[in-house]
Design an enzyme around this catalytic site. Structure first.
Site: not given
Length: 179
Positions: A57-58
């Site tokens: 996600a990051e």
């Protein structure tokens, strides 16, 4: 003969669908740095699937990622936060090493562990990873967002709300990969 061609066509369609699903999963849920993730997840007692979900996600597992706000590496660590975390872990802080896979994953995994232990709630910990501990503490004090001061009924930042949903969606997939 017509029946035979129908069966062959069906089999080919299934094979193509399986291939496309595999391509979709490989693109949206890459399996990178598995050994590093497993090592630090075990060391800091965090589910490896959660670490992978956050990394995906990051940064999409991009070790060279730098956000517009200055977060660095796979786990998108702010340099000031990383420095503070290094002092807690007992390792030397080196801003240049934040793009190093092992270094970044270790610090990010420790941070996840720290936040989960601090808030005793994975959802709240993910909010803090994204929006910061101070924001989350303020949200927990606000009856509009938290009825009990421990859980969040509403996440006031859309970015953080979407982030938590994305990590949870990723985690659903990665749980099967990190058994």
């Amino acid at each position: 003969m017509k029946y035979f061609y129908s069966i062959i066509s069906l089999i080919l369609t299934i094979v193509i669908l399986i291939f496309l699903i595999g391509c979709f999963n490989a693109y949206f849920y890459p399996m990178k740095y598995n050994e590093e993730i497993k090592i630090y997840a075990e060391k800091y007692q965090v589910e490896a699937s959660l670490v992978a979900s956050v990394a995906c996600a990051e940064s999409g597992f991009n070790e060279n990622a730098i956000s517009s706000k200055g977060a660095v590496g796979i786990m998108q660590l702010m340099p000031e936060t990383a420095e503070w975390l290094c002092s807690k872990i007992g390792i030397d802080y080196d801003k240049e090493k934040l793009i190093d896979v092992n270094y970044n994953i270790e610090i990010g995994t420790y941070y996840l562990s720290y936040l989960i232990n601090l808030f005793d709630n994975q959802k709240v910990a993910l909010c803090a990873y994204n929006a910061g501990i101070g924001n989350v503490r303020n949200w927990l004090k606000n009856r509009e967002y938290s009825k009990d001061g421990k859980t969040l009924n509403k996440i006031p930042f859309d970015e953080t709300n979407n982030y938590v949903k994305k990590v949870n969606k990723n985690n659903y997939y990665y749980k099967n990969k990190y058994k």
